[in-house]
Design an enzyme around this catalytic site. Sequence first.
Site, short mmCIF file in Angstrom:
data_model
loop_
_atom_site.label_atom_id
_atom_site.label_comp_id
_atom_site.label_asym_id
_atom_site.label_seq_id
_atom_site.Cartn_x
_atom_site.Cartn_y
_atom_site.Cartn_z
N GLY A 163 -69.16 5.48 0.83
CA GLY A 163 -68.05 4.92 1.58
C GLY A 163 -68.15 5.27 3.06
N THR A 201 -67.03 12.66 3.65
CA THR A 201 -66.18 12.03 2.65
C THR A 201 -64.72 12.27 3.00
OG1 THR A 201 -65.38 12.12 0.35
CG2 THR A 201 -66.51 14.03 1.16
N ASP A 241 -62.39 12.52 0.93
CA ASP A 241 -61.81 13.41 -0.08
C ASP A 241 -62.13 14.88 0.19
OD1 ASP A 241 -61.03 11.06 -1.23
OD2 ASP A 241 -62.44 11.15 -2.90
N ARG A 301 -34.48 3.65 -0.61
CA ARG A 301 -35.40 3.58 -1.74
C ARG A 301 -36.29 4.82 -1.81
NH1 ARG A 301 -37.62 -2.69 -1.43
NH2 ARG A 301 -35.58 -3.71 -1.66
N GLY A 341 -58.60 9.40 -3.44
CA GLY A 341 -58.81 10.71 -4.05
C GLY A 341 -59.11 10.55 -5.52
N ARG A 342 -60.39 10.30 -5.85
CA ARG A 342 -60.77 10.01 -7.23
C ARG A 342 -60.60 11.24 -8.12
NH1 ARG A 342 -63.83 6.55 -10.45
NH2 ARG A 342 -63.94 5.07 -8.73
N GLU A 378 -55.03 8.49 -5.85
CA GLU A 378 -55.40 7.36 -6.69
C GLU A 378 -55.89 7.81 -8.06
OE1 GLU A 378 -58.71 5.17 -5.11
OE2 GLU A 378 -59.96 6.95 -4.89
N LEU A 381 -57.11 1.54 4.93
CA LEU A 381 -56.50 1.87 6.21
C LEU A 381 -56.74 3.33 6.57
CD1 LEU A 381 -53.09 -0.01 5.91
CD2 LEU A 381 -54.99 -0.58 7.43
#
Length: 365
Positions: A10, A135, A137, A172, A180-181, A233, A283
Amino acid sequence: MRIGVLTGGGDVPGLNPAIQTITRQATDLGWEVIGIRRGWRGLLDFDLDDPDGSLDTCTMSLTATSVRAIDRLSSTVLHTSRTDVATLEEGTAHILKVIAHLNIDALVPIGGVDTLAYAAQLQAHGVKVNTIPKTMDNDVFGTDYCIGFSTAVTRSVDAINALRTPAGSHERIGIIELFGRKSGETALMSGYLADTPRVLIAEVPFDMEQLADMLMADRADNPSNYTMAVISEGARIKGSDAVEYGETDASGHRRLGGISDIVSEEFKRLTGAGTISQKLSYLMRTGTPDALDTMVARSMGAMAVQHLVQGRDGLMIAVRDGAYQSVPVSTCIEGQRRVDVAAHYDKDAYRPNIHNINSKPMFLG
């Protein structure tokens, strides 16, 4: 000497300053620098039966003039790709021939775990390699910091705070999903710095009903009658798997994403309250790098070349204990870098628990 530079996996802000610094340092020494397009894919796709044609499609000459202004651009001028390590292993013989054909004396790959792991394999085949970790992450084992992390956190904090406006206007619950796998460090730090009451990380499964009760209480405690939660994520509800979709990519992974929508729908089902679900996604990796990522990228790029001057290779440039260091290139596959849950996370309250930071790295890794 002729150096090959590539960026894999990435894209992140900071890659261009690293490429620029490597090129300037090398050309000042009278060395040549060749950029490999699209990461390891550029070497795999290089056609030795049509080397002239492949030079244009798979490589790029890097000179002091050609890199003069690339640090003002986002991402990587060399482009990038995700490449299955198994495919790379099958193509190693071809890649070694291409490296020899291009007269590359040393490679400087810039990437995450998959990119750097294959660099370690090439080193074992006799290729001189010095690598640079990047990375969002911040999950490459063996270094406290990877290029791209600070900018990702900065972008995320800005977006989280901006989303307070519609969340507050409509009273709300804002549920913000970040990359963040397997590591929740980006979500943890972004939520901590944006002061969100709840942060859900990939390392700790959460109970949906308990979370719903917490968020309702958080909203009630806010005079503006809204609250915010950040979620990795790769986070998952207890008893469920991480949310994946689509076909397996070239690195052997399916896409992650959508947990914020699931949490949003479950929250509305349990409480009847309204939500704003937002995936920041790409983003987080847009635009030019912040000052820290620019500094780290330049420093790591310079060190990669300086080590070659000293006759040192087989190294990964790293930040450890607040200082630039070098470790064996294979270090990245010797463990996993994850959030230290015991030290930095309250797994019962689903929030950062950062209270003892004496002697900790700057980003608390």
